[in-house]
Design a protein around this motif. Structure first.
Motif, mmCIF file in Angstrom:
data_model
loop_
_atom_site.group_PDB
_atom_site.id
_atom_site.type_symbol
_atom_site.label_atom_id
_atom_site.label_comp_id
_atom_site.label_asym_id
_atom_site.label_seq_id
_atom_site.Cartn_x
_atom_site.Cartn_y
_atom_site.Cartn_z
ATOM 1 N N HIS A 34 94.826 -82.761 9.190
ATOM 2 C CA HIS A 34 94.680 -81.701 10.189
ATOM 3 C C HIS A 34 94.270 -80.351 9.626
ATOM 4 O O HIS A 34 94.161 -79.377 10.376
ATOM 5 N N ALA A 35 94.030 -80.247 8.298
ATOM 6 C CA ALA A 35 93.625 -78.953 7.724
ATOM 7 C C ALA A 35 92.242 -78.562 8.255
ATOM 8 O O ALA A 35 91.314 -79.369 8.218
ATOM 9 N N HIS A 36 92.130 -77.329 8.732
ATOM 10 C CA HIS A 36 90.855 -76.883 9.313
ATOM 11 C C HIS A 36 89.696 -77.110 8.347
ATOM 12 O O HIS A 36 88.604 -77.482 8.760
ATOM 13 N N SER A 37 89.958 -76.900 7.062
ATOM 14 C CA SER A 37 88.879 -76.963 6.059
ATOM 15 C C SER A 37 88.292 -78.352 5.878
ATOM 16 O O SER A 37 87.216 -78.484 5.309
ATOM 17 N N GLU A 38 89.005 -79.384 6.284
ATOM 18 C CA GLU A 38 88.468 -80.725 6.024
ATOM 19 C C GLU A 38 88.156 -81.533 7.276
ATOM 20 O O GLU A 38 87.681 -82.661 7.192
ATOM 21 N N ILE A 39 88.441 -80.958 8.436
ATOM 22 C CA ILE A 39 88.324 -81.742 9.675
ATOM 23 C C ILE A 39 86.914 -82.292 9.902
ATOM 24 O O ILE A 39 86.730 -83.464 10.204
ATOM 25 N N LYS A 40 85.905 -81.431 9.764
ATOM 26 C CA LYS A 40 84.540 -81.879 10.100
ATOM 27 C C LYS A 40 84.112 -83.037 9.212
ATOM 28 O O LYS A 40 83.574 -84.033 9.695
ATOM 29 N N GLU A 41 84.365 -82.894 7.905
ATOM 30 C CA GLU A 41 83.992 -83.968 6.969
ATOM 31 C C GLU A 41 84.723 -85.252 7.298
ATOM 32 O O GLU A 41 84.168 -86.350 7.219
ATOM 33 N N MET A 42 86.003 -85.099 7.646
ATOM 34 C CA MET A 42 86.812 -86.293 7.923
ATOM 35 C C MET A 42 86.297 -87.013 9.168
ATOM 36 O O MET A 42 86.187 -88.246 9.172
ATOM 37 N N VAL A 43 85.991 -86.266 10.206
ATOM 38 C CA VAL A 43 85.465 -86.906 11.426
ATOM 39 C C VAL A 43 84.146 -87.608 11.098
ATOM 40 O O VAL A 43 83.853 -88.691 11.604
ATOM 41 N N ASN A 44 83.369 -87.002 10.219
ATOM 42 C CA ASN A 44 82.091 -87.600 9.818
ATOM 43 C C ASN A 44 82.239 -88.950 9.143
ATOM 44 O O ASN A 44 81.485 -89.869 9.422
ATOM 45 N N ILE A 45 83.220 -89.076 8.252
ATOM 46 C CA ILE A 45 83.339 -90.349 7.520
ATOM 47 C C ILE A 45 84.150 -91.391 8.296
ATOM 48 O O ILE A 45 84.045 -92.575 8.018
ATOM 49 N N ALA A 46 84.953 -90.943 9.261
ATOM 50 C CA ALA A 46 85.798 -91.895 10.004
ATOM 51 C C ALA A 46 84.965 -92.699 11.003
ATOM 52 O O ALA A 46 83.884 -92.279 11.401
ATOM 53 N N ILE A 76 88.334 -78.467 16.694
ATOM 54 C CA ILE A 76 87.263 -78.691 15.706
ATOM 55 C C ILE A 76 86.919 -80.184 15.675
ATOM 56 O O ILE A 76 85.754 -80.577 15.698
ATOM 57 N N ALA A 77 87.957 -81.008 15.639
ATOM 58 C CA ALA A 77 87.742 -82.458 15.546
ATOM 59 C C ALA A 77 87.045 -83.000 16.792
ATOM 60 O O ALA A 77 86.081 -83.767 16.702
ATOM 61 N N ALA A 78 87.538 -82.615 17.961
ATOM 62 C CA ALA A 78 86.986 -83.146 19.217
ATOM 63 C C ALA A 78 85.542 -82.681 19.397
ATOM 64 O O ALA A 78 84.674 -83.454 19.819
ATOM 65 N N GLU A 79 85.291 -81.424 19.052
ATOM 66 C CA GLU A 79 83.925 -80.908 19.186
ATOM 67 C C GLU A 79 82.972 -81.661 18.247
ATOM 68 O O GLU A 79 81.873 -82.055 18.633
ATOM 69 N N THR A 80 83.432 -81.893 17.006
ATOM 70 C CA THR A 80 82.605 -82.622 16.040
ATOM 71 C C THR A 80 82.351 -84.043 16.543
ATOM 72 O O THR A 80 81.205 -84.516 16.533
ATOM 73 N N ALA A 81 83.393 -84.712 16.977
ATOM 74 C CA ALA A 81 83.248 -86.096 17.449
ATOM 75 C C ALA A 81 82.263 -86.161 18.621
ATOM 76 O O ALA A 81 81.388 -87.026 18.664
ATOM 77 N N ASN A 82 82.398 -85.225 19.545
ATOM 78 C CA ASN A 82 81.513 -85.204 20.715
ATOM 79 C C ASN A 82 80.065 -84.962 20.291
ATOM 80 O O ASN A 82 79.142 -85.622 20.772
ATOM 81 N N THR A 83 79.867 -84.068 19.331
ATOM 82 C CA THR A 83 78.514 -83.720 18.878
ATOM 83 C C THR A 83 77.839 -84.886 18.168
ATOM 84 O O THR A 83 76.665 -85.151 18.383
ATOM 85 N N ILE A 84 78.584 -85.581 17.294
ATOM 86 C CA ILE A 84 77.959 -86.663 16.515
ATOM 87 C C ILE A 84 78.198 -88.042 17.148
ATOM 88 O O ILE A 84 77.951 -89.059 16.521
ATOM 89 N N HIS A 85 78.691 -88.060 18.370
ATOM 90 C CA HIS A 85 78.904 -89.313 19.122
ATOM 91 C C HIS A 85 79.833 -90.274 18.406
ATOM 92 O O HIS A 85 79.589 -91.473 18.336
ATOM 93 N N LYS A 86 80.904 -89.731 17.877
ATOM 94 C CA LYS A 86 81.934 -90.573 17.248
ATOM 95 C C LYS A 86 82.960 -90.878 18.336
ATOM 96 O O LYS A 86 83.421 -89.957 19.032
ATOM 97 N N PRO A 87 83.333 -92.146 18.541
ATOM 98 C CA PRO A 87 84.299 -92.430 19.596
ATOM 99 C C PRO A 87 85.655 -91.777 19.304
ATOM 100 O O PRO A 87 86.096 -91.768 18.154
ATOM 101 N N TRP A 88 86.272 -91.246 20.351
ATOM 102 C CA TRP A 88 87.592 -90.636 20.132
ATOM 103 C C TRP A 88 88.534 -90.845 21.308
ATOM 104 O O TRP A 88 88.110 -91.008 22.440
#
Ligand SMILES: Nc1ncnc2c1ncn2[C@@H]1O[C@H](COP(=O)(O)OP(=O)(O)OP(=O)(O)O)[C@@H](O)[C@H]1O
Ligand SMILES: Cc1ncsc1CCO
Ligand SMILES: [Mg+2]
Length: 267
Positions: A48-60, A80-92
């Motif tokens: 949940h650290a802000h600094s790693e969320i985007k990268e983590m959503v990317n690899i998950a 941050i996570a939900a916005e990233t997932a929505n942008t890159i079409h990662k299911p959440w």
């Protein structure tokens, strides 16, 4: 192929593919959730650290957001996570724990809904509260309503946010734009172990991270938890041993057990 076979194949696919499931979840259930995911063959990571969320959503392969022990820092992690997932079409998956209990929860949930969760999984009270934040009947984190009462609320969420909604309880009801499932597995003793709903959401994350058909994937995840739960109850003396036996059953469940106990209807 029968529906029983199709859903069992999906259980096996999760075991084979071992999807990485990124969870931002609550302090109460982190351990059980990680163990449920491992037992089902998935690979959990809690971060949940802000600094790693985007990268983590990317690899998950998928993301699960559960607001159980919400605070201001974690809320930002979730955005941050939900916005990233929505942008890159990662299911959440969104688990709206305690929706309607406080205005803080409702405010955060309202914002999270704008990032179009692939699946929302909550108990009936939470689904009702999520759809009508002005009329709340949630009492803490346990449900005070029946799954059926929440169907209209769920349908509204399906239409408004283009999402799949799973109302859990005695019957798990999965609703989407063009099909629905009713699953009558599980056991009342499951409500005496904390966080089995949270495990349901996490397993749903593993399945939608693996399976193209997200509605069917959600049905497979809920079937697996329900059947594993009712079979585990048979070997348990109470909630304590159920918690342990359920993890074992998620790991050990056989095709015969799954297909012969499944109680599902599609419409
Ligand atoms: N009355 C019941 N009879 C049979 N099975 C049940 C019953 N209530 C819950 N279950 C089982 O437990 C699972 C978890 O659902 P539940 O609605 O209890 O989640 P929840 O309220 O979100 O729980 P938590 O917040 O503690 O994680 C369901 O999918 C179902 O398999
Ligand atoms: C008991 C409890 N309180 C916040 S989250 C949680 C776990 C069940 O959702
Ligand atoms: Mg819950």
């Amino acid at each position: 192929m029968t529906m029983e076979k199709t859903l069992w194949q999906q259980v096996q696919l999760v075991r084979q593919k071992s999807p990485l499931v990124h969870n931002i979840t609550n302090y109460v259930v982190m351990n059980n959730t990680a163990n449920a995911l491992l037992a089902a063959g998935a690979s959990p990571i809690m971060a949940h650290a802000h600094s790693e969320i985007k990268e983590m959503v990317n690899i998950a392969h998928s993301l699960v957001i559960n607001i159980g022990t919400l605070d201001e820092y974690w809320a930002e992690s979730m955005f941050i996570a939900a916005e990233t997932a929505n942008t890159i079409h990662k299911p959440w998956v969104l688990d709206p724990v305690g929706a309607g209990a406080t205005s803080f929860r409702d405010q955060i949930l309202h914002q999270l809904l704008q990032f179009h969760p692939t699946v929302i999984r909550g108990n009936a009270s939470e689904i009702i509260a999520l759809s009508k934040t002005n009329k709340t009947i949630t009492k803490g984190v346990d449900s005070t309503a029946e799954s059926n009462d929440a169907v209209d609320a769920a349908q509204m969420l399906v239409n408004q946010y283009n999402t799949i909604v799973c109302i859990s309880g005695e019957t798990d009801i999965i609703l989407s734009k063009n099909q629905s499932f009713h699953i009558r597995n599980g056991h009342p003793l499951m409500t005496k172990v904390t966080g089995l709903g949270c495990s349901a959401s996490a397993l749903t994350g593993a399945f939608i991270g693996t399976i193209e058909d997200k509605v069917s994937g959600t049905a497979a995840a809920m079937s697996l938890l329900g059947i594993a739960g009712e079979l585990a109850v048979r070997e348990s003396k109470g909630p304590g041993s159920l918690q342990v036996n359920l993890i074992d059953k998620l790991y050990n469940i056989t095709e015969e057990e799954f297909t012969s106990h499944l109680k599902i209807e599609r419409s």
